[in-house]
Motif scaffolding. Structure first.
Motif, PDB file in Angstrom:
ATOM      1  N   GLN A 114       1.015  -1.164   0.046  1.00  0.00           N
ATOM      2  CA  GLN A 114      -0.056  -0.063   0.009  1.00  0.00           C
ATOM      3  C   GLN A 114       0.831   1.335  -0.162  1.00  0.00           C
ATOM      4  O   GLN A 114       1.888   1.237   0.652  1.00  0.00           O
ATOM      5  CB  GLN A 114      -0.866  -0.018   1.365  1.00  0.00           C
ATOM      6  N   HIS A 139      -5.382   6.226   1.222  1.00  0.00           N
ATOM      7  CA  HIS A 139      -4.799   4.917   0.928  1.00  0.00           C
ATOM      8  C   HIS A 139      -4.898   4.209  -0.411  1.00  0.00           C
ATOM      9  O   HIS A 139      -6.221   4.269  -0.683  1.00  0.00           O
ATOM     10  CB  HIS A 139      -5.291   3.985   2.045  1.00  0.00           C
ATOM     11  N   SER A 163      -4.339   0.651  -1.941  1.00  0.00           N
ATOM     12  CA  SER A 163      -3.688  -0.798  -1.707  1.00  0.00           C
ATOM     13  C   SER A 163      -3.572  -1.398  -3.002  1.00  0.00           C
ATOM     14  O   SER A 163      -4.452  -1.349  -3.695  1.00  0.00           O
ATOM     15  CB  SER A 163      -4.552  -1.420  -0.672  1.00  0.00           C
ATOM     16  N   HIS A 217      -7.107  -2.432   2.924  1.00  0.00           N
ATOM     17  CA  HIS A 217      -6.246  -1.407   3.024  1.00  0.00           C
ATOM     18  C   HIS A 217      -5.847  -1.402   4.523  1.00  0.00           C
ATOM     19  O   HIS A 217      -6.227  -1.935   5.399  1.00  0.00           O
ATOM     20  CB  HIS A 217      -6.846   0.111   2.719  1.00  0.00           C
TER      21      HIS A 217
END
Length: 1520
Positions: free
Chosen positions: A1092, A1179, A1181, A1186
């Motif tokens: 991530q 985020h 990912s 995530h």
């Protein structure tokens, strides 16, 4: 007639020389005349006359060489018996001198301790010789009185002879003739250089008490008829010795010096005659035909040479085996210690008393003489000199000058000397036998011209005609130089004898110059004469007596003339001579001369005193050697010259041992047991000698050397500054001590007023570490080593008893048994003992002692006890200074230190005792890797523990106290969805919580707990992590308060990934960027998998560029490979509206500008902190879920990493800000346009996870944080009274610039910041335009130009000029507009643009194939406020199909003053002054109307930099 009064004052140098070289008169007396003298306890007639000849009453008139009369004061003559003309044996003289000098050193105390120039006072300079060096005067007088007749000078030859008979003689004429016959037949006159024809004077001695005066007068008349007028009668013994009305010793003071001296000299000459050689010994003295010394005293009133007393109990080197080889095998001035040369004790005592204490043998000299008799003797001598002797000398001088000297000085004499021819024949020089002359060489007869010339000069010198004597000496010296007679008798002996004669002449020439009352014109001539004389006397003639005499004469005369600079050179010439005693005396005198210079040379004084001490030591003058070395040591003590100090200490120590001064021996030898440049072998000798002396000393005083402490023993050296006291559970503070102190300085420790003491509790061990050093180059063994400590029941005041230092030693001494376990027990504590320590040469060792307290109070560590080499007990005080004090002027001018209490141990009641241990600490981790640890804590004390806190040296590496998640990712908790975002409000202040609380509950005694901890590899390298734990007791208000515990662990961080990030503007809009990340796998085995990427920013968010970024290739990176990934960063929409007006929001940039402004103008306001900031966390990912980066652990690591980077960057960019300024009140941790990235990864096969931070990306317009003052006063919300506030702040700012010009200059010209144009521009249009050029030849399409002011505080005026395909990008005007110049005022918006043809545009690489042009106004001028934008629409016209780059424009930007705020503030100001609320409301309505419909203002005057912008990318449009 008045009684004769002798001279009571000290003789001057000229008087002394004149007396020593005064005319000498021999005395021959009949036995009955001698008996008359002996009735007065006077041995001879010569002794009777001697004190009167030393000072002739009144002035004596003499006639010089020119016949002119002159008067002489203090004229003197010498009397001696005919058989006493010989010189004394040199060996006997040396022994006498040695004993006299040695005796004067006994009981002498130096009243002038010369350490430097300050001690050379007037008291010293005006002191007499007897006060400073009395032995020198005694040596000088005795040496000068031991001379006799010689062949090269006539000063000791008699100028006249006195023949004395008694009035009791039956045949006076016959007795006189017998005495004359005896004198002429004397052995002394058989020598060729002695003139037997001397003047004779006859004295008839009459006894007034027993004799008949008339008969005596008849005898006198008969004598005058027979022998001429040179006859006189002397009347003596007018007093009856049995008369009790008069004291017998009333006149003894006249003879109390001369009679003992006469006896002593007579003995020396008899001793020489008895040996038959030029050397004397005691065996020959004892075997003389006159019997023993006692018999000699009764017959000749003489005695033998003194000997050393052997009854002294002082130890000698031979008595100690260590010193058996130390000493002098052959010492000058010592006696031959063979048994046959030893005198009987009775004779020794008489000799010493006669030589040193003549007052013990004093008799009532002159007991039969009345005052008239004394006056008669003085008158007789004056009459004899004035009427007979001096006239005879004057006639002889005139005769010799006329008959001999004149012929030698004429032209013929000069030619004769030059060509070496003369009347002299070898017969005139008589070769004497080896025993006749002092050198066995060539001797001039008394009738030779050379001898007569020398006698002429000597007699002129006696009569003090120095100028004439000097000229004669110069002439005779040339005669000696031209004399080649030695070739006939052997070169070596004759050459030696020539030096004998020539040297004497050189000596006398120098003395004549010095004796002359006139000032010296050329001093070099005197030095030349004296140098040649002394060198020749010593090296050629080998007669050191005359060299010493010449040196003494010159030195005394130099002193009288204050010629102290020339005196040392004269004295040191004698150092080549073999007599160590004489050399020692002369070197000592030279040393004192250096102190009497106008600028005293103290170091030269000390150096010559050392040389004098060395020669005294060789001469067996131990007292004088000791005294000289001690005087030199006073000067060298403060110099720090090790080799000199060692030489002095060694020599003085050995001399002290010989003198029986055992304590002083130990004192001086302890100075040798220190660090120096001596060889190991020499230091071993010093140590052996010291131990031997100390053993003898303790045996002498009957003391136990291991019980009694040797004061100030130098071994070993205790390094007190490195002494430490720590708890036994703490780690060693030897390393990183400053880091420990930095961690502990902000903790609330126990006694805040006395925080430097180590605090322990009863029953807890305290560890004392102490460094000791062996300064020697040889090994040293220490035994029974123990600390010297003292206990006090009080916790505030501490009074150390006087005998506290001995308590530990005596306790150890008493407790030592065969079963001794090594720990010494005291009533209040126990202390460890170290049995044996071997110190290698120069080694520094750290000793550790444990102290177990048993009672409350204080324990003070004071010193160290040990036994050195098992023979000497030493106590070394531990001296540790505190911090240097510099608060007051006195403290700054001198070195003042505060009291050190780090060696004081405060003993509190029973307390909790913390023990910590980290579990599962890896030795090596990867960079960015996060490992889970556990911290085990345990309470080892006897009380409960609470409020456990910790401070760390590496807060970015550790997070303690947060528990783990039970998911498969452990620390990295999962969230739903591959993409997510959230807002997080953070504390934007530049600080991190330094102290973390990890346990608030009470930990009972003996209990333990486990606390989770996390370790992240922040930086590559090997690190040592320091922790300081603080805790308190559950019992309130304890004396100990807060306790601390130090702990340290180590780990190595290995490289994992190398990450580089870069950005570039996006073509999609003004507020978009493309982010590129280059990632390289630095490992050789594992594959890294990307999980991530997260962004943290207040204004920006991260997005994926395309879905291809989620491919498997971009998720994994193989060993030693590099992967590139790209993302889009855009401006975020911002958090929901808070309801507050925009003007009240203080951005981080505004806070920094305001804080720096206050710093510059020096406003005294409470320290503000940056307001909280909202960060948007995004985020992206690569998996279905995530990682929640807002978890407590990740949030802690993120903030700690950001804080560390921010603090370093601020320290580099603003290093000029004073250190006293708290930077936390100036700068926030995040800026509005900052964005941080977190890249998460894992290694599946190795079950390792971690993340890296990319910190420091700023996407805003770069500008200096220190901005000029604006008209918006931060003190008012609406800008009211802005002009007054602006004027007030500017006046204060201008005044401050004078005081803080350097700070303002550094802020305004900070090289780390370069101002950029605050304006960004972009163009929007359709990419494809369809047009049919058949019906309509011109195609026009609208183009929107967006201009945005990205600055948060700058107001700008702009001028936009649209350029066609043929217009050059660079201005081609007659006057070039500089990038910083203001735009032209009053310029209209028109499409007419003047161009210059023939100029090729080389600035745009994208050249259009077909031309295009703009329709409508091509120049636009406007004004933009901060963070505002404007959209301008223009028409692009094309005449043909094709692809065109329409991104052709030129933008001029100028920073200006704000206009709108100024107009509004004026309206509101007028309304407020009117006092009407309606007027204020109307002004606000007008303001709203102005916002809705406001005409473009006139471009204001520029106040800042100007910028010119041109496109750097192409914007294409296709016409189809």
């Amino acid at each position: 007639m008045a009684s004769f009064q002798p001279r009571g004052r000290e003789l001057s140098a000229r008087e002394m020389v004149s007396r020593v070289m005064s005319p000498r008169i021999t005395v021959i007396a009949s036995p009955d005349a001698t008996e008359l003298c002996q009735a007065n306890h006077l041995p001879s007639v010569a002794d009777l006359l001697t004190p009167f000849g030393e000072q002739i009453e009144g002035r004596i008139t003499v006639h010089g060489s020119m016949g002119l009369p002159s008067s002489i004061d203090n004229f003197s003559v010498r009397f001696t018996e005919m058989d006493q003309l010989e010189e004394i044996d040199s060996k006997t003289t040396e022994r006498w001198l040695a004993e006299v000098v040695r005796n004067e050193a006994k009981g002498f105390e130096d009243g002038f301790q010369i350490k430097g120039k300050e001690q050379v006072t007037s008291d010293y300079l005006n002191a007499s010789a007897d006060q400073v060096y009395p032995w020198y005067s005694k040596y000088r007088d005795l040496l000068l009185g031991t001379g006799g007749v010689t062949d090269h000078e006539t000063f000791d030859h008699p100028v006249a002879s006195i023949i004395a008979i008694s009035s009791f003689s039956a045949d006076p004429i016959g007795d006189i003739r017998k005495l004359i016959s005896t004198s002429t037949s004397s052995v002394i006159f058989e020598r060729a250089y002695m003139d037997p024809s001397i003047l004779q004077y006859y004295i008839l001695i009459h006894d007034n008490a027993r004799g008949n005066l008339e008969s005596a007068m008849n005898m006198l008349d008969a004598m005058r008829r027979t022998f001429g007028l040179n006859c006189s009668m002397l009347k003596i013994n007018s007093v009856n010795p049995n008369d009790s009305t008069q004291r017998k010793d009333r006149h003894a003071y006249l003879w109390h010096k001369c009679v003992p001296r006469s006896k002593l000299l007579a003995l020396g000459r008899i001793a020489k005659d008895s040996t038959g050689t030029g050397r004397s010994s005691f065996s020959s003295i004892n075997s003389n035909p006159l019997g023993t010394i006692s018999e000699l005293i009764s017959q000749r009133s003489s005695m033998s040479s003194p000997v050393y007393s052997t009854g002294s109990s002082s130890p000698t080197f031979a008595q100690n085996p260590v010193f058996a080889q130390v000493g002098n095998d052959e010492e000058d001035g010592t006696f031959n210690q063979e048994p046959q040369s030893k005198l009987q004790s009775e004779d020794q005592e008489i000799t010493i008393d006669l030589l040193i204490h003549p007052e013990k043998l004093a008799e009532p000299y002159g007991c039969c003489l009345s005052n008239d008799d004394i006056s008669g003797i003085a008158s007789l001598l004056r009459e004899m000199l004035a009427q007979v002797i001096i006239p005879n000398m004057e006639r002889s001088i005139a005769h010799w000058n006329e008959q001999v000297a004149a012929s030698r000085k004429g032209i013929a004499g000069r030619f004769r000397r030059y060509f070496g021819t003369g009347s002299k024949n070898p017969a005139t020089a008589i070769q004497q036998s080896a025993s006749a002359g002092p050198n066995g060489g060539l001797i001039y007869p008394h009738a030779s011209p050379e001898a007569q010339m020398r006698k002429l000069a000597d007699w002129a010198f006696m009569l003090r005609d120095y100028k004439f004597a000097s000229s004669v000496y110069e002439t005779v010296k040339k005669d000696f130089a031209s004399d080649k007679a030695w070739k006939y008798y052997g070169g070596a002996q004759a050459s030696q004898n020539y030096a004998y004669y020539s040297t004497g002449a050189s000596e006398m020439i120098g003395l004549c110059l010095l004796m002359s009352p006139q000032s010296l014109s050329v001093k070099n001539d005197i030095d030349h004469y004296l140098e040649s004389a002394v060198n020749a006397f010593i090296h050629k003639a080998r007669v050191p007596f005359f060299a010493a005499r010449a040196t003494l004469f010159c030195y005394e005369l130099f002193k009288q003339r204050n010629m102290y600079r020339e005196s040392p050179v004269t004295l040191t010439r004698m150092t080549a001579e073999s007599s160590d005693l004489r050399n020692g005396l002369f070197l000592e005198q030279a040393a004192h001369c250096y102190l009497k210079l106008p600028r005293p040379s103290v170091r030269k004084y000390a150096f010559h005193m050392i040389m004098a001490g060395h020669r005294f030591n060789k001469a067996d003058q131990k007292e004088h050697a000791y005294r000289c070395y001690m005087a030199a040591s006073l000067v060298y003590d403060s110099k720090g010259w090790e080799l000199v100090d060692d030489h002095i200490s060694c020599t003085v120590g050995r001399q002290s041992y010989q003198l029986g001064k055992s304590e002083e021996v130990l004192e001086h030898y302890t100075k040798l047991l220190r660090e120096s440049r001596q060889t190991p072998q020499q230091q071993a000798v010093y140590m052996k000698e010291f131990l031997s002396v100390y053993r003898d000393y303790t045996n002498k005083i009957e003391a136990d050397p291991l019980r009694e402490t040797f004061p100030d023993f130098p071994l070993p050296i205790v390094l007190g500054q490195k002494a430490r006291v720590v708890l036994s559970t703490s780690q060693s503070p030897s390393d990183k001590s400053e880091a420990w102190v930095d961690l502990e300085k902000n903790l609330k420790t126990n006694n805040s007023s006395d925080s430097k003491r180590t605090v322990s509790a009863v029953g807890e061990h305290v560890l004392v570490t102490l460094d000791i050093k062996n300064p020697l180059q040889i090994p040293v063994i220490l035994t029974d080593v123990i600390l010297g400590c003292e206990h006090s029941a009080s916790t505030s005041n501490f009074t150390v008893p006087e005998d506290a230092a001995e308590e530990a030693h005596l306790a150890l001494y008493a407790q030592q048994t065969p079963n001794f376990d090594g720990r010494v027990t005291f009533s209040a504590f126990d202390c460890d003992r170290i049995d044996r320590v071997i110190m290698e040469p120069g080694q520094v060792r750290t000793l550790k002692f444990e102290i177990l307290p048993k009672k409350e109070g204080q324990i003070k560590v004071m010193g160290l006890h040990c036994n050195v080499e098992g023979q000497v007990h030493a106590y070394k005080e531990i001296i540790k200074r505190g911090k240097r004090l510099n608060k007051t002027k006195e403290q700054m001018m001198s070195q003042v230190y505060e009291e050190d209490k780090s060696l004081d141990i405060l003993i509190a009641p029973e307390m909790p005792l913390l023990d910590v241990q980290f579990q599962s600490v890896p030795e090596m981790i990867l960079s960015g890797e996060v490992c889970e640890l556990s911290l085990q804590i345990k309470n080892l004390g006897k009380k409960g523990l609470k409020n456990l806190k910790v401070r760390m040296s590496h807060p970015t590496f550790f997070c303690i106290g947060e528990s783990r998640d039970e998911s498969d990712l452990g620390l990295y908790t999962k969230g739903e969805g591959g993409q997510a975002s959230e807002w997080l409000e953070i504390d934007n202040s530049l600080q991190i919580q330094s102290t973390q609380t990890i346990l608030e509950a009470v930990l009972a005694p003996g209990e333990s707990a486990t606390i989770p901890a996390w370790l992240r590899g922040e930086r590559i390298g090997k690190h040592t992590f320091l922790f300081v734990f603080s805790y308190e007791s559950e019992q309130e208000k304890t004396a100990m308060g807060v306790r601390t515990l130090r702990h340290a662990i180590s780990a190595q961080v290995l490289p994992s990934l190398k990450i580089n990030a870069f950005t570039r503007p996006s073509t999609r809009g003004l507020n978009e960027f493309i982010l590129g990340i280059e990632t390289e796998n630095l490992q050789t085995v594992p594959n890294f998998e990307f999980l991530q990427i997260s962004s943290m920013s207040a204004s920006w968010v991260i997005e994926a560029v395309s879905k291809s970024e989620d491919s498997e290739d971009s998720r994994s990176i193989a060993p030693r490979q590099t992967v590139f990934t790209y993302y889009r960063i855009r401006k975020s929409e911002g958090k929901a509206d808070t309801g507050l007006p925009a003007t009240t929001v203080i951005t981080p940039e505004k806070f920094t500008a305001r804080a720096l402004e206050r710093l510059v103008i020096g406003e005294e306001k409470p320290r503000d902190i940056p307001p909280p900031l909202d960060l948007k966390i995004c985020h992206l990912s690569t998996i279905d879920s995530h990682i929640n980066s807002t978890s407590p652990v990740l949030k802690y690591f993120s903030r700690a990493s950001r804080l560390g980077w921010r603090q370093n960057s601020i320290a580099n960019q603003f290093s000029f800000i004073p250190a006293a300024i708290d930077r936390r009140s100036l700068f926030p941790i995040y800026g509005s346009n900052d964005i941080d990235l977190a890249l998460f990864w894992n290694i599946p096969k190795m079950n390792r996870r971690g993340h890296h931070y990319i910190i420091g990306i700023n996407l805003g317009v770069q500008q200096n944080p220190f901005q000029p003052i604006s008209e918006y006063g931060y003190g008012t919300e609406d800008g009211a009274d802005g002009e007054e506030e602006f004027a007030r702040r500017r006046a204060l700012y201008e005044q401050t610039m004078k005081d803080q010009a350097a700070l303002i200059q550094s802020l305004t010209s900070n090289p780390h910041f370069r101002d950029e144009s605050p304006v960004k521009i972009s163009m929007k249009s359709e990419d494809l335009v369809h047009h049919d050029f058949g019906p309509k030849r011109l195609c026009s399409t609208p183009v929107k130009v967006v201009i945005r002011n990205c600055s948060w505080n700058k107001h700008i005026a702009y001028t936009l000029e649209m350029l066609s395909s043929k217009d050059p990008m660079v201005p081609q005007r007659g006057v070039v507009v500089a990038p910083g110049s203001a735009p032209e005022s009053g310029r209209k918006s028109t499409s007419t643009v003047s161009t210059v043809t023939g100029v090729v545009d080389q600035t745009n690489p994208h050249v259009n194939a077909q031309p295009f042009f703009w329709a409508g106004p091509t120049v636009t001028t406007g004004y933009l406020e901060p963070l505002s934008q404007i959209e301008i629409e223009v028409l692009a016209c094309f005449t043909e199909y094709g692809v065109y780059d329409i991104n052709r424009w030129r933008l001029e930007v100028q920073v200006v003053r704000p206009q709108r705020a100024k107009n509004q503030s004026r309206k509101k100001k007028v309304a407020r002054k009117s006092g009407s609320k309606e007027a204020v409301a109307a002004a606000e309505v007008v303001e709203d109307e102005d916002d809705e419909d406001r005409a473009p203002p006139v471009p204001p005057q520029g106040i800042g930099k100007g910028f010119m912008q041109m496109p750097n990318l192409a914007h294409y449009i296709q016409i189809a």
